[in-house]
Motif scaffolding. Sequence first.
Motif, PDB file in Angstrom:
ATOM      1  N   SER A   1       0.823  -1.208   0.000  1.00 54.71           N
ATOM      2  CA  SER A   1       0.000   0.000   0.000  1.00 54.71           C
ATOM      3  C   SER A   1       0.857   1.258   0.000  1.00 54.71           C
ATOM      4  O   SER A   1       0.443   2.302  -0.523  1.00 54.71           O
ATOM      5  CB  SER A   1      -0.931   0.009   1.214  1.00 54.71           C
ATOM      6  OG  SER A   1      -1.888  -1.029   1.124  1.00 54.71           O
TER       7      SER A   1
ATOM      8  N   ARG B   1       0.570   4.641  -2.321  1.00 47.87           N
ATOM      9  CA  ARG B   1       0.500   6.002  -1.777  1.00 47.87           C
ATOM     10  C   ARG B   1       1.524   6.911  -2.456  1.00 47.87           C
ATOM     11  O   ARG B   1       1.229   8.076  -2.743  1.00 47.87           O
ATOM     12  CB  ARG B   1       0.735   5.972  -0.264  1.00 47.87           C
ATOM     13  CG  ARG B   1      -0.408   5.354   0.519  1.00 47.87           C
ATOM     14  CD  ARG B   1      -0.055   5.229   2.009  1.00 47.87           C
ATOM     15  NE  ARG B   1       0.220   6.517   2.616  1.00 47.87           N
ATOM     16  CZ  ARG B   1      -0.699   7.298   3.158  1.00 47.87           C
ATOM     17  NH1 ARG B   1      -1.961   6.921   3.182  1.00 47.87           N
ATOM     18  NH2 ARG B   1      -0.371   8.466   3.698  1.00 47.87           N
TER      19      ARG B   1
ATOM     20  N   ILE C   1       0.390  10.770  -2.402  1.00 52.12           N
ATOM     21  CA  ILE C   1       0.054  10.983  -0.986  1.00 52.12           C
ATOM     22  C   ILE C   1       1.326  11.112  -0.170  1.00 52.12           C
ATOM     23  O   ILE C   1       1.457  12.000   0.680  1.00 52.12           O
ATOM     24  CB  ILE C   1      -0.817   9.822  -0.461  1.00 52.12           C
ATOM     25  CG1 ILE C   1      -2.123   9.740  -1.242  1.00 52.12           C
ATOM     26  CG2 ILE C   1      -1.094   9.990   1.035  1.00 52.12           C
ATOM     27  CD1 ILE C   1      -2.936   8.501  -0.927  1.00 52.12           C
TER      28      ILE C   1
ATOM     29  N   PRO D   1      -1.875  14.373  -4.516  1.00 48.95           N
ATOM     30  CA  PRO D   1      -2.728  13.524  -5.357  1.00 48.95           C
ATOM     31  C   PRO D   1      -3.275  14.226  -6.596  1.00 48.95           C
ATOM     32  O   PRO D   1      -3.477  13.589  -7.632  1.00 48.95           O
ATOM     33  CB  PRO D   1      -3.851  13.110  -4.402  1.00 48.95           C
ATOM     34  CG  PRO D   1      -3.198  13.093  -3.059  1.00 48.95           C
ATOM     35  CD  PRO D   1      -2.252  14.254  -3.080  1.00 48.95           C
TER      36      PRO D   1
ATOM     37  N   PRO E   1      -8.878   3.254  -3.297  1.00 49.83           N
ATOM     38  CA  PRO E   1      -8.183   2.947  -2.044  1.00 49.83           C
ATOM     39  C   PRO E   1      -8.749   1.752  -1.301  1.00 49.83           C
ATOM     40  O   PRO E   1      -9.892   1.339  -1.513  1.00 49.83           O
ATOM     41  CB  PRO E   1      -8.357   4.231  -1.221  1.00 49.83           C
ATOM     42  CG  PRO E   1      -9.654   4.786  -1.713  1.00 49.83           C
ATOM     43  CD  PRO E   1      -9.725   4.450  -3.182  1.00 49.83           C
TER      44      PRO E   1
ATOM     45  N   ASP F   1      -9.488   1.602   1.942  1.00 49.26           N
ATOM     46  CA  ASP F   1     -10.560   2.040   2.839  1.00 49.26           C
ATOM     47  C   ASP F   1     -11.476   2.976   2.071  1.00 49.26           C
ATOM     48  O   ASP F   1     -11.378   4.196   2.166  1.00 49.26           O
ATOM     49  CB  ASP F   1      -9.963   2.744   4.061  1.00 49.26           C
ATOM     50  CG  ASP F   1     -11.016   3.064   5.122  1.00 49.26           C
ATOM     51  OD1 ASP F   1     -12.211   2.849   4.848  1.00 49.26           O
ATOM     52  OD2 ASP F   1     -10.635   3.526   6.207  1.00 49.26           O
ATOM     53  N   ARG F   2     -12.377   2.406   1.267  1.00 43.66           N
ATOM     54  CA  ARG F   2     -13.204   3.233   0.380  1.00 43.66           C
ATOM     55  C   ARG F   2     -14.132   4.153   1.159  1.00 43.66           C
ATOM     56  O   ARG F   2     -14.431   5.264   0.712  1.00 43.66           O
ATOM     57  CB  ARG F   2     -14.013   2.356  -0.576  1.00 43.66           C
ATOM     58  CG  ARG F   2     -14.916   1.356   0.110  1.00 43.66           C
ATOM     59  CD  ARG F   2     -15.695   0.516  -0.890  1.00 43.66           C
ATOM     60  NE  ARG F   2     -16.349  -0.597  -0.195  1.00 43.66           N
ATOM     61  CZ  ARG F   2     -15.811  -1.782  -0.036  1.00 43.66           C
ATOM     62  NH1 ARG F   2     -14.617  -2.023  -0.522  1.00 43.66           N
ATOM     63  NH2 ARG F   2     -16.456  -2.741   0.608  1.00 43.66           N
ATOM     64  N   LYS F   3     -14.609   3.725   2.343  1.00 41.74           N
ATOM     65  CA  LYS F   3     -15.582   4.528   3.084  1.00 41.74           C
ATOM     66  C   LYS F   3     -14.974   5.831   3.594  1.00 41.74           C
ATOM     67  O   LYS F   3     -15.665   6.844   3.700  1.00 41.74           O
ATOM     68  CB  LYS F   3     -16.162   3.731   4.247  1.00 41.74           C
ATOM     69  CG  LYS F   3     -17.105   2.619   3.809  1.00 41.74           C
ATOM     70  CD  LYS F   3     -17.793   1.969   4.996  1.00 41.74           C
ATOM     71  CE  LYS F   3     -18.799   0.928   4.542  1.00 41.74           C
ATOM     72  NZ  LYS F   3     -19.514   0.300   5.686  1.00 41.74           N
ATOM     73  N   HIS F   4     -13.680   5.807   3.938  1.00 38.80           N
ATOM     74  CA  HIS F   4     -13.048   7.001   4.477  1.00 38.80           C
ATOM     75  C   HIS F   4     -12.219   7.754   3.439  1.00 38.80           C
ATOM     76  O   HIS F   4     -12.021   8.959   3.559  1.00 38.80           O
ATOM     77  CB  HIS F   4     -12.159   6.645   5.673  1.00 38.80           C
ATOM     78  CG  HIS F   4     -12.932   6.179   6.872  1.00 38.80           C
ATOM     79  ND1 HIS F   4     -13.166   4.851   7.132  1.00 38.80           N
ATOM     80  CD2 HIS F   4     -13.542   6.870   7.866  1.00 38.80           C
ATOM     81  CE1 HIS F   4     -13.882   4.737   8.240  1.00 38.80           C
ATOM     82  NE2 HIS F   4     -14.120   5.944   8.707  1.00 38.80           N
ATOM     83  N   SER F   5     -11.733   7.050   2.413  1.00 38.62           N
ATOM     84  CA  SER F   5     -10.808   7.671   1.473  1.00 38.62           C
ATOM     85  C   SER F   5     -11.290   7.652   0.025  1.00 38.62           C
ATOM     86  O   SER F   5     -10.690   8.322  -0.815  1.00 38.62           O
ATOM     87  CB  SER F   5      -9.437   6.958   1.539  1.00 38.62           C
ATOM     88  OG  SER F   5      -8.947   6.934   2.859  1.00 38.62           O
ATOM     89  N   GLY F   6     -12.351   6.899  -0.272  1.00 37.41           N
ATOM     90  CA  GLY F   6     -12.769   6.756  -1.664  1.00 37.41           C
ATOM     91  C   GLY F   6     -14.048   7.476  -2.021  1.00 37.41           C
ATOM     92  O   GLY F   6     -14.215   7.936  -3.157  1.00 37.41           O
TER      93      GLY F   6
END
Length: 513
Positions: A297, A301, A306, A326, A338, A340-345
């Motif tokens: 990962s 990044r 990132i 980015p 990403p 963690d799609r819920k927090h970053s996608g």
Amino acid sequence: MVMSVVPFLELKAIHKTYPGVKALADVSLSVAAGEVIGLIGENGAGKSTLMKILAGVVQPTSGTIVVDGIGHAALSVKQAMESGIAFVHQELNLFENLDVAANIYIGRERSRFGLVRQREMRASAEPILRRLGCDYTADTKVERLSIAQRQQLEIAKGISQGARVIVMDEPTSSLTLAETERLLATVADLKASGVAIIFISHRLGEVMRCADRVVVLRDGRLAGALDRSEMSHAAMIRLMIGRDVADFYTAPREVAGATVLEVEGLDAGSHLHGSVSFALHRGEILGFAGLIGSGRSEVARVLFGIDRPRAGVVRLEGEPLHLSHPRDAVRRGIFLVPEDRKHSGVILDLSITHNISLPDLMSYARFGLVEPQAERRNAAARRTALRIKAADLNARVGTLSGGNQQKVVLAKWLSMKPKVIIFDEPTRGVDIGAKVEIYDLMRGLADSGVAVMMISSDLEEVIGVSDRVAVMHEGRVSGVLGRADLSEEAVMRLAVGHTEPAAGHTGKETADA
């Protein structure tokens, strides 16, 4: 321990109908002491509804729930708890500001003269924690616990209530490999002590390891059941999605396209140590494998801007690539889906339309003002192309399933003509059917000339989908395997640092990397 022949819990001919929707139709399930049942099925198959009925949260339209030989038209939440039914939910239900003992006995506090007897509760909690092999004490604040430790705590709550069956909903979805091993050992210990487990998971390998039998739901109906001797990935997938495992993965191919992305000697600090070198070609899927912490990962990044590298060279279509943010990567056509799609996608509170248009708003603007009709036209086209399942384009992304959230992340990038797309754990937390669609989407992108990089912890997935596989070990690429050399053994040898080719392995791809 020999399993009980007579089930202590039975769900008989359960039906559940909502207005216009038949969630469950004639579903039956029995549970015996000391038995581990794998409950599997796609999202929407009816697993959650069935378990809510078992918990007393939802009332069945018809059917019977039998506990210790006594039939009930429905259970209340209190009856379910008193019957010894406990739940470890995927979204853990704990109070972070309280200690472990307080969470175990929440709602059942031991008190005298109106005062909670904390010392007594902690003393009662300690033997339960030791039984589960917990490496924390009853007075530890929950906010200090890891996800794996919190799952242990949820199991401890069930045991403290005298649980006879514990329902575990996707218990390993956020765990490392070592934490997963500990959880499976806990399941085995509970089984040996006579506690039954209903193990709900999309990770079929784990289901095969711990389950005595598997029950499969499809479209609200019982699709079939498999005894331990009948279990296999192929059999389970066939029952879940109604087709053979041979159709599960898209066929990889030999790489023929020009080099799009070159990485030489990348060094980004603690997780990347200057030995990350590889090439990514137009029209290929390059898989990235390796153990947790190997640096996969971290590579993503850096390539998405990132993190900034300390050393090394990255070239896009032969030109040096310098990324400080980015947005620089996006401007050059490099996009990240990403882990963690819920927090970053995605932005969960925004609609599908707004999530798709947000990264490139000016493309939908006229005279500096965004035109809602242009946004909706593009979103509608992407929804159709990616088969995003939702009531309408105004639906909040937070209400969608994991697979459809992943498609929304992809939809926003496909609107911007990508050259390189990096998928980090693209199928984590999605069901079998959604996995097939994501694999098809990745292969379609590659066929259209996009260079695809896929990071995955699922070896079967990496081998089944990738044209080549780069394997990382302790912050470096230890080898790149072509189709002819791909096997689980070859990948694992490189993942643990054995760079010498195994018997029959030419080592050519490793040398060419």
